[in-house]
Design a protein around this motif. Structure first.
Motif, PDB file in Angstrom:
ATOM      1  N   UNK A  35      12.766   4.584  -3.834  1.00 11.89           N
ATOM      2  CA  UNK A  35      11.843   5.904  -3.469  1.00 11.89           C
ATOM      3  C   UNK A  35      11.612   5.612  -2.034  1.00 11.89           C
ATOM      4  N   UNK A  36      11.947   6.889  -1.636  1.00 16.46           N
ATOM      5  CA  UNK A  36      11.698   7.136  -0.105  1.00 16.46           C
ATOM      6  C   UNK A  36      10.674   7.974   0.261  1.00 16.46           C
ATOM      7  N   UNK A  37       9.532   7.878   0.657  1.00 15.90           N
ATOM      8  CA  UNK A  37       8.413   8.676   1.197  1.00 15.90           C
ATOM      9  C   UNK A  37       8.617   9.129   2.608  1.00 15.90           C
ATOM     10  N   UNK A  60      -0.296  -0.751   4.846  1.00 16.76           N
ATOM     11  CA  UNK A  60       0.999  -1.493   4.199  1.00 16.76           C
ATOM     12  C   UNK A  60       1.682  -1.920   5.483  1.00 16.76           C
ATOM     13  N   UNK A  61       1.975  -1.164   6.405  1.00 17.15           N
ATOM     14  CA  UNK A  61       3.038  -1.261   7.496  1.00 17.15           C
ATOM     15  C   UNK A  61       2.721  -0.359   8.855  1.00 17.15           C
ATOM     16  N   UNK A  62       3.273  -0.782   9.960  1.00 18.73           N
ATOM     17  CA  UNK A  62       3.093   0.046  10.968  1.00 18.73           C
ATOM     18  C   UNK A  62       4.213  -0.004  11.875  1.00 18.73           C
ATOM     19  N   UNK A  75       8.067  -9.249   0.785  1.00 18.75           N
ATOM     20  CA  UNK A  75       8.750  -9.441  -0.839  1.00 18.75           C
ATOM     21  C   UNK A  75       7.880  -9.191  -1.729  1.00 18.75           C
ATOM     22  N   UNK A  76       6.613  -9.188  -1.627  1.00 18.61           N
ATOM     23  CA  UNK A  76       5.659  -8.482  -2.671  1.00 18.61           C
ATOM     24  C   UNK A  76       5.556  -6.881  -2.709  1.00 18.61           C
ATOM     25  N   UNK A  77       5.441  -6.499  -1.610  1.00 19.95           N
ATOM     26  CA  UNK A  77       5.515  -5.033  -1.378  1.00 19.95           C
ATOM     27  C   UNK A  77       6.868  -4.274  -1.744  1.00 19.95           C
ATOM     28  N   UNK A  78       7.789  -5.086  -1.471  1.00 20.69           N
ATOM     29  CA  UNK A  78       9.306  -4.673  -1.503  1.00 20.69           C
ATOM     30  C   UNK A  78       9.562  -3.011  -0.884  1.00 20.69           C
ATOM     31  N   UNK A  79       8.765  -3.095   0.068  1.00 19.38           N
ATOM     32  CA  UNK A  79       8.595  -1.978   0.930  1.00 19.38           C
ATOM     33  C   UNK A  79       9.353  -2.178   2.570  1.00 19.38           C
ATOM     34  N   UNK A  80       9.678  -1.184   3.279  1.00 20.69           N
ATOM     35  CA  UNK A  80      10.052  -1.377   4.340  1.00 20.69           C
ATOM     36  C   UNK A  80      10.090   0.188   5.217  1.00 20.69           C
ATOM     37  N   UNK A  90      11.632  -0.291  -2.923  1.00 18.76           N
ATOM     38  CA  UNK A  90      12.738  -0.936  -3.885  1.00 18.76           C
ATOM     39  C   UNK A  90      12.219  -1.297  -5.158  1.00 18.76           C
ATOM     40  N   UNK A  91      13.113  -1.280  -6.306  1.00 20.78           N
ATOM     41  CA  UNK A  91      12.786  -1.886  -7.377  1.00 20.78           C
ATOM     42  C   UNK A  91      11.257  -1.389  -8.002  1.00 20.78           C
ATOM     43  N   UNK A  92      11.075  -0.267  -8.096  1.00 17.21           N
ATOM     44  CA  UNK A  92       9.890   0.494  -8.299  1.00 17.21           C
ATOM     45  C   UNK A  92       9.292  -0.204  -9.744  1.00 17.21           C
ATOM     46  N   UNK A  93       7.870  -0.317  -9.700  1.00 20.73           N
ATOM     47  CA  UNK A  93       7.155  -0.857 -10.803  1.00 20.73           C
ATOM     48  C   UNK A  93       5.970   0.339 -11.126  1.00 20.73           C
TER      49      UNK A  93
END
Length: 312
Positions: A35-37, A60-62, A75-80, A90-93
């Motif tokens: 997903x891309x937000x 989450x991220x800044x 790694x746990x968030x799987x976000x960038x 990535x690898x949505x749950x």
């Protein structure tokens, strides 16, 4: 689904009355996808702004200029965080569903705040279409097995004459006398599966089918007969008109011929004439032979004339 969105927006405004929402969007993605937000507000390139993504009140991220800072396990968030401020997951749950908020600051002031209601759904299962024939009707069942809990989806059962729709139901049944093509569709916001089948029942259903076909055949035969009758009647009328016109043109000619020619004897003999011809002729009297005709007497040869004597 629109009522659900309005309900969620009202709940957020009640929970956070001091926050002014610049923009709100709904995003649906399937499990194990990416997903891309994104951010709708335009960003000015440079180091004068920074972007912060939150989920349900947790940071989450800044992104500040070119520096990225994570407040959770990456790694746990799987976000960038991308350079344009877009949050990539990535690898949505299923646990990634929730309310995401992005705040854009420029020169220490809040420039934009956007909210994204994010839903992660599992693909719908393949539906199973079954039927059972009765004495007077047919029962059709559309069933979606292996459905996850709290999963929103729609089931549609389409028959030749109508459509039946039901939300969040694993089984959809229909009873009636129609037969033909049936279609069962199970879908949600991220996937759709379909099963279709031609349903025909013997016995009562075949009787109605044969009756309808016979009625159509009889109607077609009646139509053909009426069409032939109309064509023949039209031709007869044309022939009558043609004969009348011909008789009017040939009447004077026949009158002239009648005055010039004698009536002809009939080609076939009448019974009276046949009887007359068959009668034997009376015996004819034999003619007596005539006496021989007297022959003319032969003419005497001409005498030579006496020449005058010459005087001495």
């Amino acid at each position: 689904m629109n009522f659900r969105r309005i309900f969620l927006v009202k709940c957020m405004l009640l929970l956070f009355p001091s926050v002014k929402c610049f923009n709100t969007s709904w995003v649906y993605r399937a499990v194990n996808e990416t997903a891309l937000l994104s951010i709708a507000a335009p960003l000015t390139p440079g180091n004068s702004y920074y972007v912060i993504w939150n989920k349900g009140g947790q940071r989450l991220v800044q992104l500040r200029g070119t520096n990225t800072k994570y407040f959770v396990n990456r790694e746990q968030c799987r976000c960038a965080m991308l350079r344009n401020g877009t949050l990539q997951i990535q690898r949505l749950q299923k646990e990634d569903s929730g309310n995401y908020t992005v705040m854009v600051y420029q020169d220490g002031k809040l420039k934009a705040e956007e909210k994204t209601i994010f839903f992660v759904q599992e693909p719908v299962p393949q539906p199973i279409l079954t039927f059972r024939c009765g004495k007077k009707n047919v029962s059709v069942k559309c069933e979606a097995k292996q459905k996850a809990k709290d999963e929103a989806f729609t089931t549609e059962l389409t028959q030749p004459n109508r459509k039946k729709i039901q939300n969040n139901s694993t089984t959809l049944e229909w009873h009636g006398r129609n037969f033909g093509m049936f279609r069962c569709v199970v879908k949600n916001q991220v996937s759709e599966n379909m099963a279709e089948k031609v349903i025909e029942c013997p016995g009562k259903m075949d009787f109605y089918l044969i009756l309808s076909i016979a009625g159509g055949a009889v109607s077609f035969v009646i139509f053909v007969i009426c069409l032939i009758y109309c064509i023949r009647r039209k031709k007869a009328k044309r022939r009558e008109v043609y004969e009348e016109e011909r008789a009017m043109h040939t009447l004077p000619v026949e009158r002239e011929k009648g005055t010039r020619e004698l009536p002809q004897t009939p080609s076939k003999a009448t019974p009276r004439q046949l009887r007359v011809q068959q009668r034997p002729l009376p015996p004819q009297p034999q003619e007596q032979p005539l006496p021989p005709r007297p022959q003319p007497r032969p003419r005497a040869q001409p005498r030579t004339p006496n020449l005058p004597r010459e005087r001495p």
